[in-house]
Write a protein that holds these residues in place. Structure first.
Motif, PDB file in Angstrom:
ATOM      1  N   THR A  12       0.835  -1.216   0.000  1.00 42.92           N
ATOM      2  CA  THR A  12       0.000   0.000   0.000  1.00 42.92           C
ATOM      3  C   THR A  12       0.861   1.254   0.000  1.00 42.92           C
ATOM      4  N   SER A  13       2.023   1.187   0.635  1.00 40.89           N
ATOM      5  CA  SER A  13       2.832   2.399   0.697  1.00 40.89           C
ATOM      6  C   SER A  13       3.506   2.667  -0.640  1.00 40.89           C
ATOM      7  N   PHE A  14       3.216   1.837  -1.612  1.00 36.66           N
ATOM      8  CA  PHE A  14       3.653   2.190  -2.952  1.00 36.66           C
ATOM      9  C   PHE A  14       2.948   3.459  -3.414  1.00 36.66           C
ATOM     10  N   ALA A  15       1.739   3.661  -2.900  1.00 38.08           N
ATOM     11  CA  ALA A  15       1.031   4.901  -3.225  1.00 38.08           C
ATOM     12  C   ALA A  15       1.847   6.100  -2.761  1.00 38.08           C
ATOM     13  N   ALA A  16       2.320   6.048  -1.542  1.00 36.98           N
ATOM     14  CA  ALA A  16       3.177   7.078  -0.983  1.00 36.98           C
ATOM     15  C   ALA A  16       3.751   6.484   0.286  1.00 36.98           C
ATOM     16  N   ARG A  17       5.008   6.779   0.548  1.00 38.54           N
ATOM     17  CA  ARG A  17       5.696   6.082   1.636  1.00 38.54           C
ATOM     18  C   ARG A  17       5.011   6.242   2.984  1.00 38.54           C
ATOM     19  N   GLU A  18       4.473   7.443   3.217  1.00 41.44           N
ATOM     20  CA  GLU A  18       3.919   7.677   4.549  1.00 41.44           C
ATOM     21  C   GLU A  18       2.700   6.809   4.831  1.00 41.44           C
ATOM     22  N   VAL A  19       2.106   6.199   3.797  1.00 43.59           N
ATOM     23  CA  VAL A  19       0.958   5.326   3.974  1.00 43.59           C
ATOM     24  C   VAL A  19       1.336   4.090   4.798  1.00 43.59           C
ATOM     25  N   PHE A  20       2.632   3.773   4.823  1.00 46.90           N
ATOM     26  CA  PHE A  20       3.130   2.626   5.585  1.00 46.90           C
ATOM     27  C   PHE A  20       2.586   2.609   7.003  1.00 46.90           C
ATOM     28  N   VAL A  21       2.756   3.720   7.683  1.00 47.53           N
ATOM     29  CA  VAL A  21       2.339   3.794   9.082  1.00 47.53           C
ATOM     30  C   VAL A  21       0.834   3.604   9.207  1.00 47.53           C
ATOM     31  N   GLY A  22       0.093   4.264   8.337  1.00 49.10           N
ATOM     32  CA  GLY A  22      -1.361   4.175   8.382  1.00 49.10           C
ATOM     33  C   GLY A  22      -1.859   2.755   8.139  1.00 49.10           C
ATOM     34  N   THR A  23      -1.215   2.063   7.192  1.00 46.43           N
ATOM     35  CA  THR A  23      -1.649   0.698   6.889  1.00 46.43           C
ATOM     36  C   THR A  23      -1.393  -0.219   8.065  1.00 46.43           C
ATOM     37  N   LEU A  24      -0.207  -0.107   8.679  1.00 51.08           N
ATOM     38  CA  LEU A  24       0.073  -0.932   9.852  1.00 51.08           C
ATOM     39  C   LEU A  24      -0.970  -0.682  10.931  1.00 51.08           C
ATOM     40  N   ALA A  25      -1.367   0.594  11.054  1.00 52.43           N
ATOM     41  CA  ALA A  25      -2.371   0.931  12.059  1.00 52.43           C
ATOM     42  C   ALA A  25      -3.651   0.169  11.773  1.00 52.43           C
ATOM     43  N   THR A  26      -4.066   0.136  10.492  1.00 54.05           N
ATOM     44  CA  THR A  26      -5.292  -0.578  10.154  1.00 54.05           C
ATOM     45  C   THR A  26      -5.144  -2.074  10.412  1.00 54.05           C
ATOM     46  N   ILE A  27      -4.000  -2.621  10.014  1.00 50.51           N
ATOM     47  CA  ILE A  27      -3.813  -4.059  10.189  1.00 50.51           C
ATOM     48  C   ILE A  27      -3.800  -4.425  11.665  1.00 50.51           C
ATOM     49  N   TYR A  28      -3.104  -3.610  12.458  1.00 49.53           N
ATOM     50  CA  TYR A  28      -3.022  -3.917  13.884  1.00 49.53           C
ATOM     51  C   TYR A  28      -4.257  -3.448  14.629  1.00 49.53           C
ATOM     52  N   SER A  29      -5.246  -2.996  13.876  1.00 47.31           N
ATOM     53  CA  SER A  29      -6.518  -2.576  14.451  1.00 47.31           C
ATOM     54  C   SER A  29      -6.380  -1.503  15.501  1.00 47.31           C
ATOM     55  N   VAL A  30      -5.609  -0.514  15.207  1.00 49.70           N
ATOM     56  CA  VAL A  30      -5.590   0.644  16.102  1.00 49.70           C
ATOM     57  C   VAL A  30      -5.916   1.872  15.259  1.00 49.70           C
ATOM     58  N   GLY A  31      -6.405   2.903  15.931  1.00 47.35           N
ATOM     59  CA  GLY A  31      -6.800   4.109  15.195  1.00 47.35           C
ATOM     60  C   GLY A  31      -5.622   4.686  14.431  1.00 47.35           C
ATOM     61  N   ASN A  32      -5.972   5.354  13.345  1.00 46.87           N
ATOM     62  CA  ASN A  32      -4.970   5.868  12.438  1.00 46.87           C
ATOM     63  C   ASN A  32      -4.083   6.954  13.038  1.00 46.87           C
ATOM     64  N   ASP A  33      -4.673   7.742  13.934  1.00 47.43           N
ATOM     65  CA  ASP A  33      -3.978   8.927  14.418  1.00 47.43           C
ATOM     66  C   ASP A  33      -3.346   8.678  15.780  1.00 47.43           C
ATOM     67  N   GLU A  34      -3.205   7.424  16.142  1.00 46.23           N
ATOM     68  CA  GLU A  34      -2.742   7.113  17.491  1.00 46.23           C
ATOM     69  C   GLU A  34      -1.290   6.692  17.440  1.00 46.23           C
ATOM     70  N   GLU A  35      -0.426   7.635  17.251  1.00 44.13           N
ATOM     71  CA  GLU A  35       0.970   7.289  17.021  1.00 44.13           C
ATOM     72  C   GLU A  35       1.554   6.448  18.150  1.00 44.13           C
ATOM     73  N   GLU A  36       1.283   6.853  19.389  1.00 46.41           N
ATOM     74  CA  GLU A  36       1.848   6.143  20.559  1.00 46.41           C
ATOM     75  C   GLU A  36       1.365   4.690  20.565  1.00 46.41           C
ATOM     76  N   THR A  37       0.061   4.532  20.297  1.00 46.83           N
ATOM     77  CA  THR A  37      -0.505   3.183  20.311  1.00 46.83           C
ATOM     78  C   THR A  37       0.136   2.314  19.245  1.00 46.83           C
ATOM     79  N   ILE A  38       0.278   2.895  18.041  1.00 46.07           N
ATOM     80  CA  ILE A  38       0.881   2.117  16.958  1.00 46.07           C
ATOM     81  C   ILE A  38       2.257   1.627  17.379  1.00 46.07           C
ATOM     82  N   LYS A  39       3.003   2.529  17.982  1.00 45.02           N
ATOM     83  CA  LYS A  39       4.365   2.177  18.364  1.00 45.02           C
ATOM     84  C   LYS A  39       4.355   1.045  19.399  1.00 45.02           C
TER      85      LYS A  39
END
Lengths: 728, 81
Positions: free
Chosen positions: A627-654
């Protein structure tokens, strides 16, 4: 009287030709490409007296009709080909008052093609300051033509020019110089072999360096075989022709053009001394770069946040207002996300081109080229590659567009191909989160390991760019011989109108050129991510709800709760409500994650797992890479979706990423080895469809972006592989 | 060895004699770099290359390799032209 007059605007670079064009056409202009080549085609409509209209074509700047670049040959072709729909009824030759002598060279050539020509002497406002006087009437008589004395800065003389265009039928079509005297026998032979053709026209076709497009070649097929003279003989004749023309021009100017040398000597010399000084020159350039950086990186953050916010709320609004369904999802997650992905780049592009236009208008850009040329040369690049390479650290898209100033096609192509290696701002979110996860605390010489890692990534980007430039320089066999001859124009105050037009036009060409492709790919990605054929996908909601009821929330949701319950006060009467809301959100996130896992995209991720496993990634990271082939920054957002955490929750994603365990090794999935491997992969891989779209636009072929994609991805894969296998 | 544009010192002037290489870009000539014209070295880039010349009123930057092919007679300071 409905016929439009075809007008071609032609002239040396730096004569203010574009300003004349802008004044004639105003906003009635459009920019495109000539079919099949990347040369920019600018045209516009100008209203003339007595209700007549003129179609104005702004031809690429050229010093003469002896072409040395593709851009210039476009101009010559148009003038030679009477059947072209844009073939001019009248040519306007724009010259500037200080360099009139040199500008007249081109004028005499156009006259010799027997095309009615009007001479515009621009920058008339500088005459008194430079002590110049011109006898216009006598000059008109000697050149057998009409002259408009124009100042685009003071906006004078344009109406006179309009009158002259409308009156073009009265312009004489006589030649200025009879060039056959440079080799009488040769030209006589030409004339007898092709009695229908004009000798000068034949001469031009025979002597062109640049490959002509098919058009006139057929007609002159015999002419090329007629070029019995060797290349160097022809060159000698061309030199003779140039000298002959200068003799003619010098003779005329002696009587009509006077310069009082005692008039002010201008501040060019002083400014040059400072701006090309071996210390101050670089220092000033460095400071200007810092400012540009700050603008692209810092100032554009505010408009970009606004755009981001706008599209987020627009998506929200669409979802809330329209009836739920595939169509609404397509609009919200496919189309709106795609358009948002295009519009978000506008501030950066506008800022970059604002500065580039300013630097070019003032004449400073030539000094940068002068300063940097020697340094860039060993890498197959030229002084003109500097600006694109540096702006690539903000974003490769405007950087690739900025290569247009490089006339040498090979140098330009190399610059376009290597620019995406420089670390752009979209890599930053990926770098930051992975560095925070896997690079240990500690410091070396007072610099933290994390900062050092980030810096090495930037340096590696530049290193890869330079290295591939060296390689490309060796393997690319492109015949585009162009010698380094750069005019150092006078310093000028920029005309804000011109700067404005440039910014507008470049931004427009990005939005409508590259934008289409970005939009299309983002719709495809949306489709793949939100559709699936399996029962798991179709029944995701029931399956996940049931599982949560039976087994409780998944590990990722527990982390989500942990991160959010810190703020909750158990004694708060609203606590249970908030707890409920958290649970609802966690459930929705788990459903989304489950859906993505079983969508087409999810299956693609699993399909490529064998390929990415040697790099230390699992299928989830695989999806994020796709998915981040669209744009690199999408990487983080996609992981957030896969790991089932909100998109804007940087701390949670980490936290969630840190807890992820590799099922085969039972060790954390994100460890030093896989982390470094990911960092390197993102440093080198061509993970940006927008850049590919722009490269396609600028090179007019899918060949180059495809090669770029394959080479960069392969290189990234190998480097990441080696890193992971060594560190594992 | 022949004196060429590459041998000029900053501020020094010369009169172009001839080109020792036939394939010099025609663009250079069109900018006014022709035999008989006065050429002045205005500025030299920090790494000694390219050089910045004023010929016939045209200010242009060229690389040293090209300058080596433009032969000239240096105008000494005490000469009046």
């Amino acid at each position: 009287m409905s016929k439009q007059i075809n007008v071609a605007l032609i002239g040396n670079p730096n004569t203010g030709k574009t300003s004349v064009f802008n004044q004639l056409t105003g906003l009635n202009q459009k920019v495109g490409n000539y079919p099949g080549i990347t040369v920019e085609k600018k045209e516009g409509i100008c209203k003339l007296p007595r209700g007549v209209k003129a179609h104005i074509l702004d031809l690429p700047g050229t010093y003469s009709l002896n072409t040395t670049s593709l851009d210039e040959s476009v101009a010559v072709e148009l003038l030679l080909n009477k059947n072209d729909k844009d073939h001019p009824d009248v040519a306007i030759v724009v010259s500037d008052v200080e360099n009139l002598k040199r500008n007249l060279l081109l004028f005499t050539q156009i006259k010799d093609l027997k095309i009615p020509a009007i001479l515009v002497i621009n920058m008339a406002d500088r005459m008194s300051r430079k002590g110049i006087t011109i006898d216009i009437e006598l000059l008109e008589k000697k050149l057998n033509s009409k002259i408009a004395l124009v100042s685009t800065r003071k906006e004078t003389g344009i109406n006179k020019l309009r009158e002259l265009i409308a009156d073009y039928k009265n312009l004489p079509k006589t030649q200025n110089v009879d060039i056959s005297v440079i080799a009488p026998e040769y030209f006589e032979k030409l004339a007898t072999t092709f009695p229908k053709e004009d000798v000068y026209k034949l001469w031009l076709v025979i002597t062109q360096d640049v490959n002509f497009m098919p058009l006139e070649k057929t007609l002159f097929k015999d002419a090329s075989s007629f070029a019995t003279k060797s290349k160097s003989e022809l060159k000698r004749l061309q030199q003779k022709e140039t000298i002959l023309r200068y003799q003619f021009i010098n003779g005329i100017l002696k009587e009509t053009y006077k310069v009082d040398l005692n008039a002010a000597k201008g501040f060019r010399a002083t400014l040059d001394k400072v701006l090309t000084h071996k210390i101050f020159g670089y220092l000033i350039f460095f400071l200007i770069l810092l400012t540009i950086f700050q603008a692209i990186y810092g100032w554009s953050e505010y408009p970009m946040d606004l755009i981001d916010g706008f599209f987020a709320s627009a998506t929200e609004w669409v979802k809330d207002t329209l009836p739920p369904g595939v169509f609404t999802n397509l609009i919200a997650e496919g189309i709106l996300a795609g358009i948002g992905g295009i519009v978000i780049f506008i501030p950066q592009i506008a800022f970059l081109f604002l500065f580039i236009a300013l630097l070019e208008e003032t004449g400073y850009m030539s000094r940068v080229v002068f300063l940097m040329d020697r340094i860039m040369r060993p890498f197959g690049l030229s002084g003109k590659s500097v600006v694109p390479l540096i702006s690539g650290t903000a974003c490769a898209i405007p950087a690739v567009m900025a290569t247009r100033t490089i006339e040498n096609w090979k140098e330009r192509l190399i610059t376009i191909l290597v620019t995406p290696f420089t670390t752009c701002s979209a890599r930053l979110p990926v770098y930051l989160i992975i560095i925070a996860l896997v690079i240990p605390e500690g410091s070396f010489l007072g610099l933290s390991y994390k900062a050092l890692t980030l810096m090495s990534l930037y340096l590696m980007g530049f290193g890869a760019a330079i290295l591939s430039a060296v390689i490309l320089n060796k393997i690319l066999k492109i015949k585009s011989k162009s010698f380094f001859v750069v005019e150092m124009p006078n310093y000028k105050l920029p005309l804000l109108k011109n700067v404005g037009y440039t910014v507008l036009e470049k931004t427009k060409s990005f939005v409508f050129g590259a934008g289409k492709i970005i939009l299309a790919i983002s719709i495809i990605l949306w489709f793949l991510g939100s559709n699936g054929f399996s029962d798991e996908f179709k029944n995701a909601e029931t399956i996940v709800t049931k599982r949560v009821e039976q087994e409780g929330f998944s590990a990722s949701s527990e982390i989500y709760f942990d991160t959010h319950q810190d703020g909750l006060d158990i004694n708060d009467p609203n606590a249970s409500d908030q707890q409920k809301e958290l649970e609802e959100r966690a459930l929705a996130q788990e459903i989304a994650g489950y859906k993505l896992e079983h969508s087409y995209m999810g299956y693609m991720g699993k399909a490529i797992e064998p390929i990415v496993r040697p790099l230390g990634y699992d299928w989830k990271i695989g999806i994020a890479v796709i998915t981040s082939f669209a744009a690199r920054e999408v990487f983080v957002g996609t992981l957030a979706t896969i790991y089932s955490v909100g998109n804007d929750e940087e701390e949670t994603i980490k936290n969630r990423m840190a807890a992820e365990v590799n099922p085969r090794t039972q060790k954390p999935l994100f460890n030093l080895a896989s982390g470094v491997s990911l960092l390197l992969f993102y440093a080198f891989a061509m993970q940006c469809m927008s850049t590919l779209a722009v490269v396609k636009r600028e090179t007019n072929s899918w060949k180059w972006p495809a090669g770029q994609l394959v080479f960069m991805s392969l290189f990234a894969y190998i480097v990441a592989l080696i890193a992971y296998q060594l560190l594992k | 060895m022949e004196t060429t544009v590459a041998h000029l010192k900053r501020g020094q002037k010369g009169i172009i004699k001839e080109f020792t290489e036939n394939l010099l870009p025609i663009k250079l000539l069109e900018l006014g770099c022709l035999p008989g014209n006065v050429i002045e070295l205005v500025q030299v880039a920090p790494l000694n290359d390219p050089i910045y010349i004023n010929v016939n009123g045209s200010h242009i930057a060229i690389r040293r390799e090209m300058a080596l092919h433009i032969a000239l007679d240096i105008i000494e300071d005490n000469m009046v032209i």
